[in-house]
Design a protein around this motif. Structure first.
Motif, PDB file in Angstrom:
ATOM      1  N   UNK A   1       0.818  -1.210   0.000  1.00 53.90           N
ATOM      2  CA  UNK A   1       0.000   0.000   0.000  1.00 53.90           C
ATOM      3  C   UNK A   1       0.851   1.259   0.000  1.00 53.90           C
ATOM      4  N   UNK A   2       2.059   1.183   0.575  1.00 48.73           N
ATOM      5  CA  UNK A   2       2.919   2.367   0.636  1.00 48.73           C
ATOM      6  C   UNK A   2       3.353   2.841  -0.746  1.00 48.73           C
ATOM      7  N   UNK A   3       3.231   1.971  -1.750  1.00 50.48           N
ATOM      8  CA  UNK A   3       3.612   2.352  -3.111  1.00 50.48           C
ATOM      9  C   UNK A   3       2.491   3.094  -3.836  1.00 50.48           C
ATOM     10  N   UNK A   4       1.311   3.101  -3.235  1.00 53.57           N
ATOM     11  CA  UNK A   4       0.195   3.827  -3.838  1.00 53.57           C
ATOM     12  C   UNK A   4       0.302   5.316  -3.511  1.00 53.57           C
ATOM     13  N   UNK A   5      -0.574   6.094  -4.082  1.00 51.61           N
ATOM     14  CA  UNK A   5      -0.576   7.528  -3.807  1.00 51.61           C
ATOM     15  C   UNK A   5      -1.028   7.821  -2.388  1.00 51.61           C
ATOM     16  N   UNK A   6      -0.682   9.004  -1.899  1.00 50.81           N
ATOM     17  CA  UNK A   6      -1.007   9.358  -0.522  1.00 50.81           C
ATOM     18  C   UNK A   6      -2.518   9.364  -0.281  1.00 50.81           C
ATOM     19  N   UNK A   7      -3.294   9.768  -1.282  1.00 53.82           N
ATOM     20  CA  UNK A   7      -4.747   9.791  -1.130  1.00 53.82           C
ATOM     21  C   UNK A   7      -5.293   8.382  -0.910  1.00 53.82           C
ATOM     22  N   UNK A   8      -4.788   7.425  -1.691  1.00 52.09           N
ATOM     23  CA  UNK A   8      -5.217   6.032  -1.548  1.00 52.09           C
ATOM     24  C   UNK A   8      -4.822   5.481  -0.184  1.00 52.09           C
ATOM     25  N   UNK A   9      -3.598   5.794   0.242  1.00 51.35           N
ATOM     26  CA  UNK A   9      -3.124   5.329   1.545  1.00 51.35           C
ATOM     27  C   UNK A   9      -4.048   5.813   2.649  1.00 51.35           C
ATOM     28  N   UNK A  10      -4.367   7.104   2.635  1.00 45.82           N
ATOM     29  CA  UNK A  10      -5.198   7.665   3.699  1.00 45.82           C
ATOM     30  C   UNK A  10      -6.620   7.108   3.673  1.00 45.82           C
ATOM     31  N   UNK A  11      -7.149   6.812   2.495  1.00 40.35           N
ATOM     32  CA  UNK A  11      -8.495   6.233   2.410  1.00 40.35           C
ATOM     33  C   UNK A  11      -8.516   4.841   3.040  1.00 40.35           C
ATOM     34  N   UNK A  12      -7.510   4.015   2.699  1.00 40.49           N
ATOM     35  CA  UNK A  12      -7.457   2.653   3.239  1.00 40.49           C
ATOM     36  C   UNK A  12      -7.177   2.688   4.737  1.00 40.49           C
ATOM     37  N   UNK A  13      -6.230   3.542   5.125  1.00 39.35           N
ATOM     38  CA  UNK A  13      -5.874   3.636   6.541  1.00 39.35           C
ATOM     39  C   UNK A  13      -7.070   4.103   7.363  1.00 39.35           C
ATOM     40  N   UNK A  14      -7.866   5.014   6.821  1.00 39.32           N
ATOM     41  CA  UNK A  14      -9.041   5.513   7.542  1.00 39.32           C
ATOM     42  C   UNK A  14     -10.028   4.396   7.851  1.00 39.32           C
ATOM     43  N   UNK A  15     -10.037   3.358   7.010  1.00 39.97           N
ATOM     44  CA  UNK A  15     -10.929   2.216   7.240  1.00 39.97           C
ATOM     45  C   UNK A  15     -10.325   1.229   8.235  1.00 39.97           C
ATOM     46  N   UNK A  16      -9.019   0.960   8.096  1.00 38.39           N
ATOM     47  CA  UNK A  16      -8.362  -0.082   8.893  1.00 38.39           C
ATOM     48  C   UNK A  16      -7.973   0.405  10.284  1.00 38.39           C
ATOM     49  N   UNK A  17      -7.468   1.627  10.376  1.00 41.78           N
ATOM     50  CA  UNK A  17      -6.870   2.108  11.621  1.00 41.78           C
ATOM     51  C   UNK A  17      -7.805   2.092  12.832  1.00 41.78           C
ATOM     52  N   UNK A  18      -9.091   2.426  12.688  1.00 43.63           N
ATOM     53  CA  UNK A  18      -9.965   2.404  13.865  1.00 43.63           C
ATOM     54  C   UNK A  18     -10.040   1.053  14.561  1.00 43.63           C
TER      55      UNK A  18
END
Length: 415
Positions: free
Chosen positions: A24-41
């Motif tokens: 995922x770190x190879x994706x764009x920052x926008x994609x990273x933040x979208x995925x992280x926003x779902x997983x991190x909670x």
């Protein structure tokens, strides 16, 4: 077909989090933040679920462990545990003092990278060196804070060391209370402890999901670039703490604790996984107690007294990290420390480690007095903040491993 053990499940979740995080770190920052926003909670929920059990679990286990035993045994085992912990801390600081200077002597650091990291630290963490300096307690203040003016406030603030001091004093007071008054109180706290342990077991069923949800966002945001310009510092802390645990802490637990390497490794691994992913030793305490009792056969009285005590006082990874960090900051500012200064930094790190809170990045607060002890600017903390996530994970993992080893050695050497 049998289900995989908790240790195996947690290990697979940790590896999966690392791999998917790197992808995922190879994706764009926008994609990273979208995925992280779902997983991190989910990771935050897991840590919060564990942390909500810590205060009632620690207080009840310490009180039961003391009030249900005799004062002579408590003094003997507790004193032995403190001596073992101090020995580990001194060895940790010594290893950091020996290893760091020759490694960093060969280091060439780009000033532009240092400036960028300092700026990133201020924006990403919202913490300046001045803030850290204000939060760093003096020795006198640390001693005063050991006795909580309000135990309920200490519990609400998560101040574990003052809370343990209160629980120890309360347990000792119960020992001198007539049995007709003491026994109901002990039964009450034993019931609280048993209920909390059951709750911990339920929460640990979700440990693989929690570890995955904690690891993936961390790696996705940092990626392989996390090491960046300060790779030597990150790698040295990670390698030195890992080797210290493998070559000194594990053998000490096996030889002095009279336990097999496999049993000890299986017992401590769930706590290590929680510590590595959450970067908080407090969150790993329930898993430490669970592993000590289920895997190592430690009694509730011993685990309930020794492990909270070790968790509040004993951070072997932090001692090494503080020593290595001081040598690195000196190199960063073009000041190579003398042998005496390195020894001073290591000694200060040992003493300061007792005041480190069991929270993510807690060692950074303690870095200020270590730097001051050898005349280094507190602003160096700002640089370390920029790359502290990975070293902090390894330091915290070393902390909980040392805590389990010290408890096992103190318990087994008494029997």
């Amino acid at each position: 077909m049998s289900r995989p053990s908790l240790s195996t499940s947690v290990l697979l979740a940790l590896v999966a989090g690392l791999l998917f995080g790197l992808l995922l770190s190879r994706a764009g920052s926008a994609t990273i933040e979208r995925v992280v926003a779902i997983i991190e909670p989910f990771g935050t929920l897991f840590v919060n679920a564990i942390r909500m059990t810590v205060v009632p679990l620690v207080v009840s286990l310490v009180i039961v462990g003391i009030a249900g035993a005799d004062a002579t045994r408590i003094a003997r085992v507790g004193g032995r545990a403190l001596l073992i912990a101090l020995a580990f801390l001194c060895l940790s600081g010594l290893v950091g003092a020996i290893v760091a200077p020759p490694v960093f002597a060969r280091l060439s650091i780009d000033p532009v990278a240092v400036t960028a990291l300092r700026s990133r630290a201020a924006s990403a963490f919202g913490t300046s060196a001045a803030d850290a300096a204000r939060r760093a307690p003096t020795l006198l203040q640390w001693i005063v804070d050991l006795v909580p003016a309000n135990p309920v406030r200490a519990a609400a603030d998560g101040a574990m060391l003052p809370l343990v001091v209160f629980a120890v004093a309360f347990g000792m007071a119960l020992l001198s209370t007539p049995s007709e008054y003491r026994d109901p109180v002990v039964r009450f706290f034993r019931g609280v402890a048993d209920a909390m342990l059951r709750l911990v077991r339920w929460i640990l069923v979700l440990a693989p999901l929690g570890v995955f949800a904690l690891t993936l966002p961390l790696v996705a945001r940092l990626g392989v670039v996390a090491i960046g310009a300060l790779a030597s510092y990150v790698v040295l802390v990670a390698v030195a703490t890992s080797l210290f645990v493998l070559l000194l802490v594990y053998p000490a637990a096996v030889l002095l604790g009279h336990v097999s390497l496999e049993r000890f490794a299986r017992a401590v691994f769930p706590a290590q996984a929680v510590a590595f992913s959450s970067r908080t030793s407090l969150a790993a305490l329930p898993a430490l107690i669970e592993g000590a009792e289920r895997r190592l056969g430690m009694s509730t009285a011993s685990s309930g007294f020794l492990l909270p005590l070790a968790s509040a006082l004993f951070r072997v990874g932090a001692t090494m990290g503080l020593t290595v960090g001081a040598v690195f900051v000196a190199r960063l500012y073009g000041n190579d420390l003398t042998t005496t200064q390195v020894a001073t930094a290591a000694a200060t790190a040992v003493l300061t480690s007792f005041s480190i809170p069991g929270i993510p990045g807690g060692s950074i607060i303690a870095m200020v007095p270590v730097l001051s002890s050898v005349g280094l600017p507190a602003e160096g903390v700002g640089v370390l903040l920029g790359v502290d996530t990975i070293p902090d994970a390894f330091r915290t993992t070393a902390n909980v491993t040392g805590q389990m080893a010290a408890a096992v050695i103190a318990d087994r050497s008494h029997t």
